[in-house]
Design a protein around this motif. Structure first.
Motif, PDB file in Angstrom:
ATOM      1  N   ALA A   1       0.851  -1.190   0.000  1.00 23.48           N
ATOM      2  CA  ALA A   1       0.000   0.000   0.000  1.00 23.48           C
ATOM      3  C   ALA A   1       0.885   1.238   0.000  1.00 23.48           C
ATOM      4  O   ALA A   1       1.802   1.351   0.826  1.00 23.48           O
ATOM      5  CB  ALA A   1      -0.914   0.009   1.226  1.00 23.48           C
ATOM      6  N   LEU A   2       0.607   2.161  -0.905  1.00 19.63           N
ATOM      7  CA  LEU A   2       1.365   3.411  -1.012  1.00 19.63           C
ATOM      8  C   LEU A   2       0.384   4.576  -0.901  1.00 19.63           C
ATOM      9  O   LEU A   2      -0.524   4.703  -1.723  1.00 19.63           O
ATOM     10  CB  LEU A   2       2.120   3.457  -2.333  1.00 19.63           C
ATOM     11  CG  LEU A   2       2.809   4.759  -2.751  1.00 19.63           C
ATOM     12  CD1 LEU A   2       3.734   5.275  -1.661  1.00 19.63           C
ATOM     13  CD2 LEU A   2       3.580   4.552  -4.053  1.00 19.63           C
TER      14      LEU A   2
ATOM     15  N   TYR B   1      -1.181  -1.409  -4.348  1.00 17.92           N
ATOM     16  CA  TYR B   1      -2.201  -0.379  -4.515  1.00 17.92           C
ATOM     17  C   TYR B   1      -1.634   0.985  -4.111  1.00 17.92           C
ATOM     18  O   TYR B   1      -0.811   1.079  -3.197  1.00 17.92           O
ATOM     19  CB  TYR B   1      -3.417  -0.704  -3.651  1.00 17.92           C
ATOM     20  CG  TYR B   1      -4.105  -1.996  -4.030  1.00 17.92           C
ATOM     21  CD1 TYR B   1      -5.203  -1.995  -4.883  1.00 17.92           C
ATOM     22  CD2 TYR B   1      -3.641  -3.218  -3.541  1.00 17.92           C
ATOM     23  CE1 TYR B   1      -5.843  -3.181  -5.235  1.00 17.92           C
ATOM     24  CE2 TYR B   1      -4.269  -4.412  -3.896  1.00 17.92           C
ATOM     25  CZ  TYR B   1      -5.369  -4.384  -4.740  1.00 17.92           C
ATOM     26  OH  TYR B   1      -5.983  -5.556  -5.103  1.00 17.92           O
ATOM     27  N   PHE B   2      -2.126   2.043  -4.790  1.00 18.97           N
ATOM     28  CA  PHE B   2      -1.618   3.375  -4.469  1.00 18.97           C
ATOM     29  C   PHE B   2      -2.681   4.442  -4.631  1.00 18.97           C
ATOM     30  O   PHE B   2      -3.685   4.261  -5.342  1.00 18.97           O
ATOM     31  CB  PHE B   2      -0.407   3.719  -5.348  1.00 18.97           C
ATOM     32  CG  PHE B   2      -0.765   4.104  -6.768  1.00 18.97           C
ATOM     33  CD1 PHE B   2      -0.900   5.439  -7.129  1.00 18.97           C
ATOM     34  CD2 PHE B   2      -0.972   3.130  -7.745  1.00 18.97           C
ATOM     35  CE1 PHE B   2      -1.230   5.807  -8.431  1.00 18.97           C
ATOM     36  CE2 PHE B   2      -1.285   3.484  -9.045  1.00 18.97           C
ATOM     37  CZ  PHE B   2      -1.426   4.826  -9.394  1.00 18.97           C
ATOM     38  N   VAL B   3      -2.441   5.564  -3.940  1.00 20.02           N
ATOM     39  CA  VAL B   3      -3.166   6.819  -4.159  1.00 20.02           C
ATOM     40  C   VAL B   3      -2.125   7.924  -4.297  1.00 20.02           C
ATOM     41  O   VAL B   3      -0.952   7.742  -3.947  1.00 20.02           O
ATOM     42  CB  VAL B   3      -4.140   7.152  -3.009  1.00 20.02           C
ATOM     43  CG1 VAL B   3      -5.255   6.128  -2.907  1.00 20.02           C
ATOM     44  CG2 VAL B   3      -3.393   7.282  -1.669  1.00 20.02           C
TER      45      VAL B   3
ATOM     46  N   VAL C   1      -6.240   3.271  -6.878  1.00 22.67           N
ATOM     47  CA  VAL C   1      -7.556   3.275  -6.238  1.00 22.67           C
ATOM     48  C   VAL C   1      -7.981   4.686  -5.851  1.00 22.67           C
ATOM     49  O   VAL C   1      -8.937   4.869  -5.100  1.00 22.67           O
ATOM     50  CB  VAL C   1      -7.595   2.339  -5.005  1.00 22.67           C
ATOM     51  CG1 VAL C   1      -7.497   0.885  -5.431  1.00 22.67           C
ATOM     52  CG2 VAL C   1      -6.509   2.685  -4.001  1.00 22.67           C
ATOM     53  N   GLY C   2      -7.275   5.697  -6.349  1.00 20.81           N
ATOM     54  CA  GLY C   2      -7.602   7.075  -6.017  1.00 20.81           C
ATOM     55  C   GLY C   2      -9.017   7.439  -6.427  1.00 20.81           C
ATOM     56  O   GLY C   2      -9.364   7.377  -7.607  1.00 20.81           O
TER      57      GLY C   2
ATOM     58  N   LEU D   1      -7.011   3.480   1.718  1.00 22.16           N
ATOM     59  CA  LEU D   1      -5.735   4.174   1.613  1.00 22.16           C
ATOM     60  C   LEU D   1      -6.048   5.659   1.459  1.00 22.16           C
ATOM     61  O   LEU D   1      -6.753   6.058   0.532  1.00 22.16           O
ATOM     62  CB  LEU D   1      -4.935   3.695   0.397  1.00 22.16           C
ATOM     63  CG  LEU D   1      -4.727   2.193   0.230  1.00 22.16           C
ATOM     64  CD1 LEU D   1      -3.772   1.931  -0.929  1.00 22.16           C
ATOM     65  CD2 LEU D   1      -4.214   1.563   1.508  1.00 22.16           C
ATOM     66  N   SER D   2      -5.535   6.475   2.365  1.00 24.54           N
ATOM     67  CA  SER D   2      -5.781   7.917   2.333  1.00 24.54           C
ATOM     68  C   SER D   2      -4.453   8.637   2.453  1.00 24.54           C
ATOM     69  O   SER D   2      -3.603   8.243   3.263  1.00 24.54           O
ATOM     70  CB  SER D   2      -6.701   8.327   3.485  1.00 24.54           C
ATOM     71  OG  SER D   2      -6.833   9.732   3.564  1.00 24.54           O
ATOM     72  N   HIS D   3      -4.274   9.680   1.650  1.00 16.87           N
ATOM     73  CA  HIS D   3      -3.028  10.416   1.828  1.00 16.87           C
ATOM     74  C   HIS D   3      -2.993  11.093   3.187  1.00 16.87           C
ATOM     75  O   HIS D   3      -2.005  11.003   3.914  1.00 16.87           O
ATOM     76  CB  HIS D   3      -2.831  11.447   0.718  1.00 16.87           C
ATOM     77  CG  HIS D   3      -1.558  12.218   0.877  1.00 16.87           C
ATOM     78  ND1 HIS D   3      -0.325  11.594   0.966  1.00 16.87           N
ATOM     79  CD2 HIS D   3      -1.312  13.551   1.023  1.00 16.87           C
ATOM     80  CE1 HIS D   3       0.621  12.498   1.137  1.00 16.87           C
ATOM     81  NE2 HIS D   3       0.050  13.688   1.185  1.00 16.87           N
ATOM     82  N   SER D   4      -4.051  11.777   3.553  1.00 15.31           N
ATOM     83  CA  SER D   4      -4.058  12.563   4.792  1.00 15.31           C
ATOM     84  C   SER D   4      -4.854  11.873   5.896  1.00 15.31           C
ATOM     85  O   SER D   4      -5.951  11.361   5.650  1.00 15.31           O
ATOM     86  CB  SER D   4      -4.668  13.942   4.527  1.00 15.31           C
ATOM     87  OG  SER D   4      -4.854  14.645   5.745  1.00 15.31           O
ATOM     88  N   PRO D   5      -4.360  11.914   7.135  1.00  8.80           N
ATOM     89  CA  PRO D   5      -5.145  11.382   8.260  1.00  8.80           C
ATOM     90  C   PRO D   5      -6.376  12.230   8.567  1.00  8.80           C
ATOM     91  O   PRO D   5      -7.230  11.808   9.348  1.00  8.80           O
ATOM     92  CB  PRO D   5      -4.145  11.402   9.427  1.00  8.80           C
ATOM     93  CG  PRO D   5      -3.147  12.447   9.065  1.00  8.80           C
ATOM     94  CD  PRO D   5      -3.027  12.383   7.564  1.00  8.80           C
TER      95      PRO D   5
END
Length: 386
Positions: free
Chosen positions: A198-199, A227-229, A255-256, A298-302
């Motif tokens: 996961a990225l 998988y990535f976003v 998966v963005g 998968l989320s870039h930001s918390p």
């Protein structure tokens, strides 16, 4: 004296609060940088001007020479506002310090520090700026923390107990650091034999580094896929869709803004990608329509933690905050580009029904990490019924 010191401290604390929230916005980079510069100037100009105009009056009041400060009404109001707001935000800041473990998940964590320069046998600094930064005392930019984490996940199906996820985040290919640094992280993860890669965004900052993507990321291997976003720094190249295409060409699944239905160890899984506010996130309707035993985001930001909770996500992985880039002893992180400040800067958290892991990331545009090593997260999922 105490009241004056409290007002001054609150003034700077509120500016830090503003800075952290500003950098969580989905605004254009030029707008954020322009606002940052204006805010930085105001942060120092306001107390200097007030000190120049009214410093002698305040000094006399501190030493008891006068009983009333002859400040204008707006100056007194500003000092009171700073003190009150500083007390409110300061209390919340103290409450969320890592030492108090509020909403933290207790995990078993085995940490191995890789001195990547020594392990690769070559200098990883590509520029003079990076070579200079790497020599600074206490700077840990090439000290990779490989962390094997036993993460209890509430709602995890029994079949996924022991499932292994290699989590990468914040690669930040800027051209300052040799790609071998990222390559080392992928190789270390491959040796661990993950079930899934996961990225969580911020892959590339500079256009020339797009050419590195295929050779770097095609080497990642996991039985259930990679998988990535994307993240906010991926907007800095001329066309972020090129990053998506190069990553897909390297064998990764984008998966963005989507909900990807798959099966993990025969368990139906809705694997979603949240890139908000810089790109898109799945619609509430798409999330509700995903019929799955396990929901994984998968989320870039918390900052999307509450979104995941509303959508009944079981496990969320994020990055973006870099662990604060630097961490004070006991107090922990100060800077963190999040709407929640440094509350979710790094670590493992639970707020029903979602378990959240936030990585410190591997790199950054700021070539400085103090007490905050780059992180490769090797996460083994465990059932939890808390």
């Amino acid at each position: 004296m105490f009241l004056v010191a409290a007002a001054v401290l609150a003034h700077f604390g509120l500016r830090l609060t503003f800075y952290n929230r500003l950098n969580s916005m989905g605004w254009k980079r030029a707008t954020i940088k322009r606002t940052e510069k204006i805010a930085f100037v105001e942060t120092w100009v306001t107390p200097c001007v007030m000190g120049w105009l009214y410093g002698s009056d305040v000094w006399d009041w501190i030493h008891g020479d006068v009983t009333v400060i002859s400040l204008p009404a707006w100056g007194i109001a500003y000092a009171i506002a700073c003190s009150v707001l500083g007390l409110v935000f300061g209390s919340l800041w103290l409450l969320w310090r890592p030492i108090f473990r509020v909403h933290h998940v207790p995990v078993v964590r085995e940490v191995q520090v890789h001195d990547v320069v020594n392990r690769t046998g070559r200098s990883l600094a590509r520029t003079r700026k990076c070579r200079w930064a790497a020599k600074l005392p206490f700077n840990q930019i090439f000290q990779m923390s490989v962390e094997q984490i036993e993460l209890p996940v509430v709602g995890l199906p029994d079949e996924l107990d022991g499932y292994k996820v290699a989590h990468l985040s914040d690669i930040h290919l800027t051209g300052q650091v040799e790609p071998e640094f990222t390559q080392h992280a992928i190789s270390a993860a491959n040796e661990w034999r993950p079930d899934l890669f996961a990225l969580t965004g911020d892959i590339v900052d500079k256009q020339p580094c797009v050419a590195w993507l295929h050779d770097l990321f095609s080497k990642a291997s996991a039985s259930d896929g990679c998988y990535f976003v994307l993240g906010n720094h991926d907007t800095r190249i001329s066309d972020p869709d090129v990053v998506r295409e190069r990553m897909k060409g390297a064998g990764w699944i984008d998966v963005g803004g989507l909900v990807h239905s798959t099966r993990l160890r025969s368990v139906s899984c809705a694997l979603s990608g949240n890139e908000y506010p810089w790109f898109s996130r799945p619609s509430e309707q798409a999330m509700r329509g995903a019929d799955a035993e396990f929901r994984f985001c998968l989320s870039h930001s918390p900052d999307q933690f509450d979104w995941c909770r509303r959508n009944q996500v079981d496990l969320m992985l994020a990055g973006h905050t870099h662990g604060g880039q630097g961490r004070l002893p006991i107090a922990g992180p100060i800077l963190s580009p999040s709407w929640h400040g440094s509350r979710w800067a790094s670590g493992d958290f639970y707020r029903a029904p979602t378990t959240l892991h936030v990585s410190r990331g591997l790199s950054g545009v700021h070539l400085l990490r103090i007490n905050c090593r780059p992180e490769l997260s090797l996460i083994t999922l465990r059932c939890s019924h808390a």
